[in-house]
Design an enzyme around this catalytic site. Sequence first.
Site, PDB file in Angstrom:
ATOM      1  CE  LYS A  10       4.013   0.195  -7.389  1.00 31.74           C
ATOM      2  NZ  LYS A  10       2.726   1.126  -7.121  1.00 31.74           N
ATOM      3  CB  ALA A  97       7.376  10.097  -2.004  1.00 33.22           C
ATOM      4  CG  ASP A 137       3.755  -1.777  -3.749  1.00 32.76           C
ATOM      5  OD1 ASP A 137       2.763  -2.452  -3.972  1.00 32.76           O
ATOM      6  OD2 ASP A 137       3.784  -0.472  -3.909  1.00 32.76           O
TER       7      ASP A 137
HETATM    8  O1  C5P Z   1       3.081  -2.244   2.640  1.00 29.87           O
HETATM    9  P1  C5P Z   1       3.487  -1.101   2.828  1.00 29.87           P
HETATM   10  O2  C5P Z   1       4.236  -0.512   3.952  1.00 29.87           O
HETATM   11  O3  C5P Z   1       4.153  -0.521   1.606  1.00 29.87           O
HETATM   12  O4  C5P Z   1       2.275  -0.046   3.127  1.00 29.87           O
HETATM   13  C1  C5P Z   1       2.394   1.336   3.385  1.00 29.87           C
HETATM   14  C2  C5P Z   1       1.042   1.896   3.757  1.00 29.87           C
HETATM   15  O5  C5P Z   1       0.085   1.972   2.835  1.00 29.87           O
HETATM   16  C3  C5P Z   1       0.071   0.974   4.842  1.00 29.87           C
HETATM   17  O6  C5P Z   1       0.513   1.378   6.284  1.00 29.87           O
HETATM   18  C4  C5P Z   1      -1.067   1.405   4.701  1.00 29.87           C
HETATM   19  O7  C5P Z   1      -1.582   2.537   5.277  1.00 29.87           O
HETATM   20  C5  C5P Z   1      -1.432   1.462   3.076  1.00 29.87           C
HETATM   21  N1  C5P Z   1      -1.712   0.241   2.433  1.00 29.87           N
HETATM   22  C6  C5P Z   1      -2.947  -0.344   2.756  1.00 29.87           C
HETATM   23  N2  C5P Z   1      -3.366  -1.256   1.817  1.00 29.87           N
HETATM   24  C7  C5P Z   1      -2.477  -1.967   1.170  1.00 29.87           C
HETATM   25  C8  C5P Z   1      -1.132  -1.510   0.841  1.00 29.87           C
HETATM   26  C9  C5P Z   1      -0.728  -0.280   1.657  1.00 29.87           C
HETATM   27  O8  C5P Z   1      -3.682   0.388   3.373  1.00 29.87           O
HETATM   28  N3  C5P Z   1      -2.814  -2.998   0.152  1.00 29.87           N
END
Ligand code: C5P
Length: 298
Positions: A10, A97, A137
């Site tokens: 994406k 990443a 995501d």
């Molecule tokens: O949801 P996910 O595990 O992919 O998110 C990884 C990290 O990215 C979270 O632990 C957070 O630090 C950050 N994040 C955030 N706000 C979001 C999505 C992700 O701060 N809306």
Amino acid sequence: MSVTVRVPAKVNVQLGVGAARPDGFHPLATVFLAVSLFDEVTATPAAALTVTCEGPDADQVPLDRTNLAARAAEVLAARAGIEPAVHLHIAKNIPVAGGMAGGSADGAAALLACDTLWGLDTPRTELLDLCAELGSDVPFSLLGGAALGTGRGELLTPVDAGSFHWVFAVADGGLSTPAVFRAFDRLTAGTTVPEPQPSPELLAALASGDPDRLAPALSNGLQAASLSLRPALADTFAAGTGAGALAALVSGSGPTTAFLVRDEEGAAKVAAALEASGTCRTTRTASGPVPGATVLRG
Ligand code: C5P
């Protein structure tokens, strides 16, 4: 017997970011677009849960339980009350990443592959809930197409989108999403960050299918944070726009940069210029929207 699922990367064509919530996540108003760069995840019955990976960047992919594909198999098996006795093989083409949801894509693909392999027929809404448990995501990787994401990005509303052509410049080394959000917090400290809102201009431009209209509407609230950690991305931007890209933006939390172009010919020209510039490791061309995670063979 095995099941293979294909899943897209994406790009966020809008990424509005608010101030961190009490749980540490940031409220988002984001518009996701699924693009034609794909991973494939194959699930095969096995004695125990194992993960392997092939592809140019396979050595950067964790094969332990931190891999979202492995976690997907575990949460689905736990819900069904069975053992996650499956081998997951990831054919990886999405940058690792890179801000293109490659790990999330593998999570969504593994969930669908295991659901099919185990004959569970989990309702779509429950699969989306399990995706949201895995990461912000992941639901979009299952859904695909184009969608507005709110909450922390996991609450999705499909939106209309014409087809657009892109070039992606893959940087040397990845960026950690939490580190980019922390940089965002540092850059916005002491300021009032408004609640993020979907951009009507962006949504109209996306629906129109007109790249000249979409170009000025693209925005990424994490871009300054990503650039603060990788100042050299400015050179990548300059190389792509100098070769005729209509617009450049960091993809998600980066460091992959996305260049909007008019057509395939424009894409080839911008990709060649980026490769020659030495400002990125490699490039990929793609178009979108494309469907989300899809069973290919099962
Ligand atoms: O949801 P996910 O595990 O992919 O998110 C990884 C990290 O990215 C979270 O632990 C957070 O630090 C950050 N994040 C955030 N706000 C979001 C999505 C992700 O701060 N809306």
